[in-house]
Design a protein around this motif. Sequence first.
Motif, mmCIF file in Angstrom:
data_model
loop_
_atom_site.group_PDB
_atom_site.id
_atom_site.type_symbol
_atom_site.label_atom_id
_atom_site.label_comp_id
_atom_site.label_asym_id
_atom_site.label_seq_id
_atom_site.Cartn_x
_atom_site.Cartn_y
_atom_site.Cartn_z
ATOM 1 N N THR A 43 46.551 8.137 51.576
ATOM 2 C CA THR A 43 46.488 9.411 52.317
ATOM 3 C C THR A 43 45.164 10.124 52.037
ATOM 4 N N THR A 44 44.554 10.622 53.115
ATOM 5 C CA THR A 44 43.259 11.286 52.920
ATOM 6 C C THR A 44 43.273 12.759 53.331
ATOM 7 N N ASP A 45 44.434 13.289 53.702
ATOM 8 C CA ASP A 45 44.489 14.705 54.053
ATOM 9 C C ASP A 45 45.768 15.330 53.487
ATOM 10 N N TYR A 46 45.593 16.339 52.669
ATOM 11 C CA TYR A 46 46.734 16.983 52.003
ATOM 12 C C TYR A 46 46.867 18.451 52.419
ATOM 13 N N SER A 47 46.151 18.834 53.475
ATOM 14 C CA SER A 47 46.088 20.249 53.871
ATOM 15 C C SER A 47 47.464 20.863 54.048
ATOM 16 N N MET A 48 48.333 20.183 54.812
ATOM 17 C CA MET A 48 49.619 20.793 55.145
ATOM 18 C C MET A 48 50.482 20.982 53.897
ATOM 19 N N GLY A 49 50.455 20.008 53.002
ATOM 20 C CA GLY A 49 51.210 20.122 51.753
ATOM 21 C C GLY A 49 50.695 21.277 50.909
ATOM 22 N N LEU A 50 49.379 21.416 50.855
ATOM 23 C CA LEU A 50 48.793 22.482 50.048
ATOM 24 C C LEU A 50 49.071 23.856 50.669
ATOM 25 N N LEU A 51 49.022 23.917 52.005
ATOM 26 C CA LEU A 51 49.349 25.191 52.673
ATOM 27 C C LEU A 51 50.796 25.579 52.385
ATOM 28 N N GLU A 52 51.664 24.565 52.377
ATOM 29 C CA GLU A 52 53.071 24.800 52.072
ATOM 30 C C GLU A 52 53.226 25.327 50.639
ATOM 31 N N ALA A 53 52.469 24.735 49.745
ATOM 32 C CA ALA A 53 52.502 25.177 48.343
ATOM 33 C C ALA A 53 52.090 26.642 48.246
ATOM 34 N N LYS A 54 51.063 26.986 49.009
ATOM 35 C CA LYS A 54 50.586 28.378 49.000
ATOM 36 C C LYS A 54 51.646 29.308 49.586
ATOM 37 N N GLN A 57 40.469 19.524 48.127
ATOM 38 C CA GLN A 57 41.096 20.434 49.096
ATOM 39 C C GLN A 57 41.726 21.621 48.377
ATOM 40 N N TRP A 58 42.366 21.343 47.236
ATOM 41 C CA TRP A 58 42.985 22.410 46.448
ATOM 42 C C TRP A 58 41.940 23.453 46.076
ATOM 43 N N HIS A 59 40.774 22.979 45.667
ATOM 44 C CA HIS A 59 39.708 23.890 45.261
ATOM 45 C C HIS A 59 39.160 24.659 46.463
ATOM 46 N N ASP A 60 38.862 23.925 47.549
ATOM 47 C CA ASP A 60 38.261 24.569 48.715
ATOM 48 C C ASP A 60 39.200 25.607 49.326
ATOM 49 N N MET A 61 40.494 25.308 49.294
ATOM 50 C CA MET A 61 41.462 26.248 49.893
ATOM 51 C C MET A 61 41.913 27.309 48.892
ATOM 52 N N LYS A 62 41.388 27.213 47.680
ATOM 53 C CA LYS A 62 41.731 28.175 46.616
ATOM 54 C C LYS A 62 43.240 28.370 46.511
ATOM 55 N N ILE A 63 43.947 27.278 46.379
ATOM 56 C CA ILE A 63 45.408 27.334 46.243
ATOM 57 C C ILE A 63 45.743 27.879 44.849
ATOM 58 N N VAL A 121 40.938 27.710 55.821
ATOM 59 C CA VAL A 121 40.271 26.498 56.330
ATOM 60 C C VAL A 121 38.882 26.429 55.696
ATOM 61 N N ASP A 122 38.523 25.260 55.184
ATOM 62 C CA ASP A 122 37.187 25.173 54.602
ATOM 63 C C ASP A 122 36.152 24.951 55.700
ATOM 64 N N TYR A 123 34.912 25.348 55.388
ATOM 65 C CA TYR A 123 33.844 25.307 56.390
ATOM 66 C C TYR A 123 33.598 23.893 56.911
ATOM 67 N N GLN A 124 33.738 22.913 56.033
ATOM 68 C CA GLN A 124 33.459 21.538 56.461
ATOM 69 C C GLN A 124 34.401 21.123 57.587
ATOM 70 N N ARG A 125 35.647 21.618 57.548
ATOM 71 C CA ARG A 125 36.600 21.257 58.604
ATOM 72 C C ARG A 125 36.219 21.943 59.924
ATOM 73 N N ILE A 126 35.659 23.128 59.789
ATOM 74 C CA ILE A 126 35.187 23.795 61.010
ATOM 75 C C ILE A 126 33.997 23.003 61.571
ATOM 76 N N ILE A 127 33.172 22.511 60.660
ATOM 77 C CA ILE A 127 32.025 21.691 61.096
ATOM 78 C C ILE A 127 32.512 20.417 61.789
#
Lengths: 425, 288
Positions: free
Chosen positions: A227-238, A260-266, B132-138
């Motif tokens: 798996t290369t995308d965890y966005s939805m799981g992390l958003l759910e965690a938030k 992703q966790w870092h970038d989304m500041k979860i 949403v991180d900037y890279q995804r917007i990119i």
Amino acid sequence: MRTKARLLYCVLVVLAFLVVPLTVAAAEQPILLGCPLATAFLYGWDSERAIKLAVDEINAAGGVKVGDKKQPFAVEVIDTRDLEAAVPVSEALLAVEKLILEKKVNFLVGGPVRSEAALAVMPLLVKHKMISILTTGALTPKYNEIIAANPDKFKYCFRISGEAKWMVMGELVPCLEEIGKKFNLNRLMIMVQDVAHARAGGDILKKVMSGKGWQVLGDPVVYPTGTTDYSMGLLEAKKQNAQVIIIWMDMPESAILLKQWHDMKIPALPFGTIIAAAEQPGFWKATEGKGEFCLANVVNAGNAPSNATPWTQKFVDAYKAKYGLEPEGYGTSSSYMSVYVLKDAIERAGTLDPDKVADAILKTDIMGVYGRIRFDPKTHQVIPSVDPNEGAVGTIFQWQAGKRVVVFPPKIAVGEILLPPWMKK
Amino acid sequence: MDILIYGIINSVALVLMALGFTLVYGVSRLPNFAHGALYVLTGYITWLLLNRVGLNYPLSMVIALAITGLIGAGMYHFILVRVRGMAISEIIASYAIGLAILEGLRWGGLKGGTFTLPPFVEGSVLLFGVSVDYQRIIVVVAGVALVGLLLLFVSGTKLGLALKGMAQDEQAAMTLGIDSDRMAVVAMAVGSVLAGAAALVLLPLASIIVETGYNVLVMAVAVCIVGGLGSWNGAILAAFLIGFAQILTVVFLGAHYQIAVALIAIIFTLIIRPSGLFGRQKELEERV
């Protein structure tokens, strides 16, 4: 007469040249260690390196004393590919069979790494009377249960590294309780990889932590390997205000989850029970520090620098001197120790006979890199402990300012657990 | 809102992954099964230029794209031209090249998760309350820009029009003096550059891993089959259908089932409309 004497002399000289090297060669006949490992993955290549390091050290010191002669170790590594997505277990079986039948190895150390493959290989080991010491991966408790149900049949199977049940009950849960008390946290989300040990570990953890007053947010989220995308799981965690995220994944893609966790500041502390990417010394540079504050359980001491035993730092230094980096994660120190344990057992048995060596392994009691190494006579599992003087001690570290700082268990900790700044109120 | 935002991001990512594959198939009817390998290769070359040679990021990307384009053109010129028209051989040959590239990279040391590219812009933003991180917007901006540029190229340049002509009717294009093999070389080069461009935009979100090559290939093939092989409009629509279906699957069924979405989409398409949403190859047979 003179001619005859000369001829006899020449024959003797030729014979001497022929016989002496043969005798030396026989004395130096290596004991061949077969290593079935997923060499493209951390838990494979670090084991290979650690096994070779131990073999080099032992050979440099004269080799293994078998009865009244000394024999060196030699290593035969085969790539099982068993950690790769969509590679069937049968590939690992073929790899092990090749080591036994074609390469004619004397002992197996290392993997198979994937639990499913390690379980499938067990009947093969019995069939060929092949001693195997699992040193990396294969965390499933099922392995011990199978041995315990029929110890005579599976007398050749050993595991010198951790297993999921102890990791949860003996290390992860006490560490979580400590975190809960220290920072007043009790909301837990579990994210696991779709493999046997991770699914089993996630379920056990959910049950145990729910009974300890923690709020476990739903069932463990299961991610397929790769798996290369965890966005939805992390958003759910938030959304659900998770405060700790348990990650149990042996795939390199777990680095993406942390980025992703870092970038989304979860606002939740990531805690990798098994998290291949974050265990490696190169993780900090690879994520440009985004994995800071991630906790990682590397199963045995020595997989990150600490002073668990006098041998721990010596091993770390030797690994660093040979490979230019610190021991890389789960499977490193246990793979290294497996060679020393085998040497010790062979020397006590005085033979390479599998039955006698298996009996000797069961009587192992040595102080190793991660504490006292002994095997449970019923399950053939290395006896774990939180105290290195009592058994194989684990290690949980946290990435802090570019370093892997051991924070648990308390007997070997060198630092305190920290929260990321965006979690502080 | 998070479903909408991340659905769009995921869909555009799929468009990026599939664009090059669709272009090559559309023009030359050549299924480039080395597409995923070229994706990973571009990322790795960029990483090497950035970390080993010490070039700056933009220059590393441009050089990596140029190399990938040349490799794509070379693949056709030296190997694929010999099997062109033999569908199975085309697949086997291109897949073998892809396999050689990916396993060669693995053999050469591309292992683990420590090979990464930095994002173009660090940080994240709240969009309608969703982080949403900037890279995804990119990714979204790059996806729209690449599709736009491609449309401009095929409608506004002589070379592009020739490619379009080939895609529409190869025989007719050839009677007008368009060199089929030359166009196929151009298509392979452009398709490879598109695979590389997708990698450069998407890999900063992930790691450069050999397995990604296989995953990207599966996704590109799924998008193209559902959309209709060779149809650019179909590919875009299919990417959005699969992309949103994946996100909905994660939310309502679980992340565990996400991997099955693309495969189920392929099966359904083959059962209901074998030529895909916008496919034309088997239109007649379907009507019959």
